[in-house]
Design an enzyme around this catalytic site. Structure first.
Site, short mmCIF file in Angstrom:
data_model
loop_
_atom_site.label_atom_id
_atom_site.label_comp_id
_atom_site.label_asym_id
_atom_site.label_seq_id
_atom_site.Cartn_x
_atom_site.Cartn_y
_atom_site.Cartn_z
N SER A 177 -9.46 -0.49 7.14
CA SER A 177 -8.97 -0.32 5.77
C SER A 177 -8.34 -1.55 5.16
O SER A 177 -8.06 -1.57 3.97
CB SER A 177 -7.98 0.85 5.72
OG SER A 177 -8.63 2.06 6.00
N SER A 180 -9.33 1.91 3.05
CA SER A 180 -8.49 2.65 2.13
C SER A 180 -7.47 1.78 1.39
O SER A 180 -6.80 2.25 0.48
CB SER A 180 -7.75 3.76 2.89
OG SER A 180 -6.87 3.20 3.87
N LYS A 224 0.84 -1.19 0.00
CA LYS A 224 0.00 0.00 0.00
C LYS A 224 0.88 1.25 0.00
O LYS A 224 1.85 1.33 0.76
CB LYS A 224 -0.90 -0.03 1.23
CG LYS A 224 -1.93 1.09 1.32
CD LYS A 224 -2.77 0.92 2.58
CE LYS A 224 -3.85 1.98 2.70
NZ LYS A 224 -4.66 1.80 3.93
#
Length: 725
Positions: free
Chosen positions: A408, A384, A309
């Protein structure tokens, strides 16, 4: 002029015309063209055309027979061989030229680079500028013989450079390589420049091989299917000689170009990968070389291509934190988790999309736009950790790293049929990850299988002196044993677990009922498989608990600002600065709300009450499990299926009212896992969240593995599976 000299002149003209068309890629490698048609296109008779083609055959550009020519087509090994020769020559030219490179040469190369950055540039123009850039440098080597050899190699690879330059999604990466090399030239850093040049040539070769559709060099290798590959299966393939890390890495890079890149008009444009690591293939090859020498894997993640990420900093790879403001920010050091991955032998394949500074539930970002859900590209992936979720489920990497502050990891895992684990806060170091709430933040693994999840957790969990919160990891006896424990599990292990169903975490409404039906079916299946199920547990006032323990607008501004202040080279120093400039995605609405937070949350009574309330909620949940005599609480990970992009653009939900249950674990710092529960009637994945006591990760993994073996809940997304061919 005699007839003979006229014919020679015509033959020279035809030779130049046909040669240029081959080098420009207008006549593709492997194309068979009749001599008559070539003569007609040049406006001459066949005799001078034959003479011209004999010269081209001598140069190796065509195979010439009585009536036609076939443009030479190189296979993958021949392309790699030519680029290896190119590398040898250009590294020597670089070494000779750098000591003589003057200000005029630097200025000329700067002009070429600026022209290469023109957003409207055509592949043909880019390719010529690319050649000019390198020739300008090598001209300073002051060796006519070396330049002749380099130009000869360039002519041989030029048709393939045309293929490379036509793949527009390669050009941004290539220009970044050139900018990096240029900075090293200006700074006279020879060793680093040689490394950068070597890398650029190697990756250009692999990009061409990939574009030709033979990423692995032979027909047998190209037929290998790595879809849904696991770490154990991959290592078995390495040990049997069936594959290498470089081959798998090349396969993933080709898939990213094919089905993920927003720049590929013929692909799905999933848009999950922000940046590909320019050194990924080189790093994979280095691991392969070491294995070939020693016969030993370098670590538990040897050669495993991992996507991280873009919230976690990566040395030498741009890290944007989901923000367009940070698109060019390149950290000097790795986040602690990334360092541990590398030490375990992983290949950092690239970085994945997230909403601006991870401040939201949705997959919109000022850096990358929207990340599509592979199960329905009109729907959201969830945030996210959207990019990691989409990439792992679409088989763009072997495993992925997400980050979970309010859900997330688990929310997008639920929407993409993955296993996603949020650990007890502090079990995994957060150093190098941009924060949202420091007391809730935790990186974590996302995977298609529980065994892969456990293998990654073994590597990244544990105490780290850079993060005081990881002191709790030193109290866990399970660190480093997760994969072994999971490996001992069978489906019958479900009989050893007791679960409590948190009934007030099931929503009401049409969308909620679609999710409820899938989760209730999964719970029923667990009961039939022998798991003890205690239904009807109620927390009471769930909405109030969530609201009173939500502290994003009280503390996130301070946490992010302090993080940015510790990075002197960062392009922005505060949330306030970014919001004032309007440089965040409008659907990342929470980020805009953060500016209302206090400079010092410790002086805010509402913040302190919220922190105390979080502690109280944790005690209530742990006591509920004890009172009910259950190992875990279960409920829908998210109360609704993945929303459509149109719903989100219409403002159906905001970050603070989206009906996700992931905040239960996040706002109490308890470990939780989203496991695939099944699919709605329309084929949308639904996750079951399993909430445990502090440091119960090993039990969570064992439970999830037993469910995985009993139910086989993983189902690849049809669109991306078909795209694999």
């Amino acid at each position: 002029m005699t007839a003979e000299s006229t014919e020679r002149t015509m033959a020279e003209s035809v030779y130049q015309q046909v040669r240029r068309r081959i080098l420009d890629g207008r006549i593709k490698p492997g194309t068979r063209v009749s001599i008559r048609s070539l003569a007609q296109s040049a406006g001459v008779s066949t005799m001078p055309t034959r003479e011209a083609l004999k010269r081209l055959q001598f140069e190796g550009l065509v195979a010439f027979d009585r009536r036609a020519v076939t443009v030479a087509a190189l296979d993958a090994d021949e392309i790699r061989q030519l680029f290896a020769i190119r590398s040898t020559l250009e590294l020597l030219a670089t070494e000779w030229a750098l000591m003589r490179l003057d200000e005029d040469g630097i200025a000329a190369m700067r002009t070429v680079l600026d022209d290469m950055g023109d957003p409207g540039i055509t592949p043909d123009v880019w390719r010529e500028l690319n050649r000019t850039f390198h020739q300008t440098l090598y001209g300073h080597a002051q060796s006519r013989y070396l330049m002749e050899l380099i130009n000869n190699i360039w002519d041989r690879i030029q048709p393939y450079m045309a293929i490379y330059a036509s793949a527009s999604h390669n050009l941004d990466d290539a220009r970044q390589d050139h900018e990096h090399m240029f900075r090293l030239m200006v700074d006279r850093k020879l060793d680093e420049l040689l490394d950068a040049t070597r890398y650029h040539i190697e990756t250009t070769a692999e990009a061409i091989v990939g574009a030709l559709g033979t990423p692995h060099g032979t027909a047998t290798e190209a037929a290998a299917n790595y879809e849904e590959l696991s770490i154990d299966a991959f290592h078995s393939m390495i040990e049997s000689g069936e594959t290498t890390s470089a081959k798998l890495t090349g396969w993933y890079l080709a898939r990213i170009d094919d089905i993920d890149s927003a720049g590929n008009p013929d692909g799905l444009g999933i848009n999950s990968v922000v940046t590909v690591n320019p050194a990924a293939l080189r790093e994979a090859a280095r691991l392969d070389e070491q294995y070939a020498r020693t016969g030993e894997l370098v670590g538990p993640l040897h050669g495993v291509p991992v996507l991280v990420k873009d919230q976690g900093e990566t040395r030498g790879i741009p890290t944007s934190f989901g923000s367009e403001v940070f698109a060019e920010y390149v950290p000097d050091v790795d986040a602690a988790v990334v360092r541990r991955l590398r030490d375990a032998g992983a290949v950092i394949l690239g970085k994945t999309a997230l909403c601006d500074f991870a401040a939201g539930w949705f997959s919109f970002s000022s850096r990358t736009g929207h990340t599509k859900n592979p199960y329905d590209t009109e729907r959201d992936t969830g945030g996210s950790s959207a990019g990691t979720a989409a990439a792992v489920t679409a088989n763009l990497c072997l495993v992925g790293i997400g980050e979970d502050t309010g859900g997330s990891i688990r929310l997008p895992a639920s929407f993409t049929n993955l296993f996603g684990l949020r650990v007890t806060t502090g079990l995994i170091p957060r150093t190098g990850f941009s924060p949202l709430l420091h007391f809730q933040d935790t990186p974590g693994p996302m995977a298609r299988t529980v065994t892969d999840l456990a293998a990654v957790l073994d590597v990244i969990a544990g105490y780290d002196s850079s993060d005081p919160y990881t002191g709790i990891a030193a109290t866990s006896p399970d660190i480093g044993t997760y994969a072994a424990a999971v490996g001992e599990v069978n489906a019958d292990a479900l009989r050893s677990f007791r679960i409590g169903v948190l009934s007030d975490a099931f929503g009401t409404g049409t969308d909620q009922e679609r999710t409820n039906a899938v989760v209730r079916t999964a719970i029923g299946d667990l009961g039939r498989l022998g798991t003890a199920v205690k239904d009807g547990l109620r927390l009471g006032n769930l909405a109030a608990w969530i609201e009173e323990t939500s502290l994003y607008t009280r503390c996130s501004r301070k946490d992010i600002n302090e993080f940015l202040a510790q990075r002197p080279g960062a392009p922005a120093t505060s949330v306030d600065e970014i919001v004032a400039a309007g440089r965040f995605h409008p659907l990342t609405d929470l980020f805009g709300d953060l500016v209302s937070g206090p400079d010092d949350p410790d002086g805010d009574p509402a913040y302190l009450r919220g922190r105390l309330r979080q502690e109280e909620w944790r005690r209530v949940l742990v006591a509920m499990m004890a009172e009910a005599d259950v190992d875990f609480l279960v409920y829908p990970t998210v109360q609704v299926p993945a929303p459509t992009r149109a719903d989100l653009e219409a403002g159906r939900w905001t970050a603070l009212d989206f009906p996700t249950n992931t905040v239960i674990a996040s706002q109490t710092s308890l470990p939780a896992m989203s496991i695939p529960a099944g699919f709605t009637d329309s084929g949308l994945p639904v996750g079951l969240e399993v909430l445990g006591r502090p440091l119960s990760e090993l039990s969570l993994l064992r439970f999830a593995r037993a469910w995985e073996l009993a139910a086989s809940p993983r189902r690849p997304a049809p669109a991306t599976s078909a795209a694999a061919g």
